[in-house]
Design a protein around this motif. Sequence first.
Motif, PDB file in Angstrom:
ATOM      1  N   ASN A 108       0.843  -1.196   0.000  1.00 22.92           N
ATOM      2  CA  ASN A 108       0.000   0.000   0.000  1.00 22.92           C
ATOM      3  C   ASN A 108       0.876   1.244   0.000  1.00 22.92           C
ATOM      4  OD1 ASN A 108      -2.965  -1.030   0.631  1.00 22.92           O
ATOM      5  ND2 ASN A 108      -1.562  -2.216   1.922  1.00 22.92           N
ATOM      6  N   VAL A 109       0.471   2.224  -0.785  1.00 22.86           N
ATOM      7  CA  VAL A 109       1.152   3.517  -0.832  1.00 22.86           C
ATOM      8  C   VAL A 109       0.109   4.589  -0.518  1.00 22.86           C
ATOM      9  CG1 VAL A 109       2.401   5.175  -2.234  1.00 22.86           C
ATOM     10  CG2 VAL A 109       2.870   2.740  -2.493  1.00 22.86           C
ATOM     11  N   ILE A 110       0.399   5.396   0.496  1.00 18.16           N
ATOM     12  CA  ILE A 110      -0.507   6.480   0.902  1.00 18.16           C
ATOM     13  C   ILE A 110       0.102   7.800   0.462  1.00 18.16           C
ATOM     14  CG2 ILE A 110      -1.635   7.622   2.849  1.00 18.16           C
ATOM     15  CD1 ILE A 110      -1.368   4.947   4.354  1.00 18.16           C
ATOM     16  N   VAL A 111      -0.564   8.486  -0.440  1.00 20.39           N
ATOM     17  CA  VAL A 111      -0.119   9.797  -0.919  1.00 20.39           C
ATOM     18  C   VAL A 111      -0.857  10.849  -0.102  1.00 20.39           C
ATOM     19  CG1 VAL A 111       0.107  11.338  -2.887  1.00 20.39           C
ATOM     20  CG2 VAL A 111       0.282   8.862  -3.219  1.00 20.39           C
ATOM     21  N   ALA A 112      -0.157  11.489   0.830  1.00 21.49           N
ATOM     22  CA  ALA A 112      -0.743  12.522   1.689  1.00 21.49           C
ATOM     23  C   ALA A 112      -0.445  13.892   1.098  1.00 21.49           C
ATOM     24  CB  ALA A 112      -0.182  12.416   3.105  1.00 21.49           C
ATOM     25  N   ILE A 113      -1.503  14.598   0.709  1.00 21.63           N
ATOM     26  CA  ILE A 113      -1.350  15.913   0.092  1.00 21.63           C
ATOM     27  C   ILE A 113      -1.614  16.979   1.141  1.00 21.63           C
ATOM     28  CG2 ILE A 113      -2.184  17.470  -1.712  1.00 21.63           C
ATOM     29  CD1 ILE A 113      -2.926  15.049  -3.356  1.00 21.63           C
ATOM     30  N   THR A 114      -0.598  17.785   1.426  1.00 25.54           N
ATOM     31  CA  THR A 114      -0.705  18.873   2.396  1.00 25.54           C
ATOM     32  C   THR A 114      -0.145  20.149   1.764  1.00 25.54           C
ATOM     33  OG1 THR A 114       1.454  18.316   3.363  1.00 25.54           O
ATOM     34  CG2 THR A 114      -0.486  17.270   4.336  1.00 25.54           C
ATOM     35  N   SER A 115      -0.075  21.208   2.544  1.00 25.64           N
ATOM     36  CA  SER A 115       0.411  22.494   2.035  1.00 25.64           C
ATOM     37  C   SER A 115       1.854  22.721   2.470  1.00 25.64           C
ATOM     38  CB  SER A 115      -0.485  23.635   2.539  1.00 25.64           C
ATOM     39  OG  SER A 115      -0.375  23.750   3.942  1.00 25.64           O
ATOM     40  N   ASP A 116       2.505  23.672   1.820  1.00 25.98           N
ATOM     41  CA  ASP A 116       3.864  24.055   2.189  1.00 25.98           C
ATOM     42  C   ASP A 116       3.881  25.149   3.248  1.00 25.98           C
ATOM     43  OD1 ASP A 116       5.328  22.337   0.430  1.00 25.98           O
ATOM     44  OD2 ASP A 116       4.737  23.624  -1.239  1.00 25.98           O
ATOM     45  N   LYS A 117       2.779  25.881   3.378  1.00 31.47           N
ATOM     46  CA  LYS A 117       2.695  26.996   4.329  1.00 31.47           C
ATOM     47  C   LYS A 117       1.622  26.712   5.363  1.00 31.47           C
ATOM     48  CE  LYS A 117       4.053  30.370   0.792  1.00 31.47           C
ATOM     49  NZ  LYS A 117       3.640  31.593   0.063  1.00 31.47           N
ATOM     50  N   GLY A 118       1.759  27.393   6.502  1.00 30.95           N
ATOM     51  CA  GLY A 118       0.803  27.249   7.577  1.00 30.95           C
ATOM     52  C   GLY A 118      -0.227  28.370   7.579  1.00 30.95           C
ATOM     53  N   LEU A 119      -0.736  28.679   8.777  1.00 29.65           N
ATOM     54  CA  LEU A 119      -1.755  29.720   8.963  1.00 29.65           C
ATOM     55  C   LEU A 119      -2.994  29.437   8.123  1.00 29.65           C
ATOM     56  CD1 LEU A 119       0.496  32.926   8.975  1.00 29.65           C
ATOM     57  CD2 LEU A 119      -0.351  31.649  10.941  1.00 29.65           C
ATOM     58  N   CYS A 120      -3.404  28.182   8.088  1.00 25.21           N
ATOM     59  CA  CYS A 120      -4.589  27.811   7.310  1.00 25.21           C
ATOM     60  C   CYS A 120      -5.472  26.846   8.095  1.00 25.21           C
ATOM     61  CB  CYS A 120      -4.192  27.220   5.966  1.00 25.21           C
ATOM     62  SG  CYS A 120      -3.014  25.860   6.057  1.00 25.21           S
TER      63      CYS A 120
END
Length: 326
Positions: A108-120
């Motif tokens: 299994n491969v889990i592709v976790a998509i997140t942001s590069d910046k915070g404050l969201c």
Amino acid sequence: MAMAIAALRREGRRVLLNTPSPAATMAALSPAASQSQIAPLGARSISTQIVRNRMKSVKNIQKITKAMKMVAASKLRAVQTRTENSRGLWQPFTALLGDAPSVNVKKNVIVAITSDKGLCGGINSTSVKVSKALQKMTSGPEKESKYVILGEKGKVQLIRDSRKHIEMTVSELQKNPINYTQVAVLADDILKNVEYDAIRVVFNKFQSVISFRPTLATILSPEVMEKESESGGKVGQLDSYEIEGGETKSEILQNLTEFQFSCVMYNAVLENACSELGARMSAMDSSSRNAGEMLDRLTLTYNRTRQASITTELTEIISGASALEG
């Protein structure tokens, strides 16, 4: 009599020794000395100065949060249009090849998509929590589950306790406007460097400026898809079509799987970027309102402190005048 005269002379010497020199007198009259002399008397004004500095810093923070909200709002309009258009790109693949999130495979491969910046807001924490839960569900004695992390914030959170499960990380994906070519190259790179039976893409689906939903999309490998089809499992509507031409079913599945993954990744990255901008707008709006409320409280505190200081000084002046008259 002689003893009295000697005592007077001693007192005269003390007076002469304690008399300040002209230089000392001029130094005492200088502004620096006057400031040092009145410092103890102005001790009450220290609190008002602190409150004034705090008010200034809160005003600056409020300006920054308002500017960030405006920037996020301007970017959101363009990204939202591309996100809505991309939904029609991967939905036909879901109908054709299906989406089996509960499929039981070894790799299994889990592709976790997140942001590069915070404050969201909590958009990145949500993706990380879903990814960790998936990793626990898909791990076992004869199974392995690996992470492919998109975004610096997801990498920072997952690397703490899942370093050995991280296969690949990608940062600064949103540095330039997202386009299909860029995401297709990334998807091809993931397929070449990671062995998988099932890829599970975790992202936040944009619903409105104040709402997003954690979403999971599953892409099966051609081999697993054929096994599921042969064992009687429902794998989309592909079996209802007749294959014509020289290509075999395996070759068609290989091409369709690669194209499906790139389309799902393109939509997932756009959906997550749109959710990020919406969450940042909401977070900055809340921060601006909180800064305004804090500024109102500080202004009230400053006025009260200043008024109390003035009242105290007037009371002391009146008391001194009354004492002199008495």
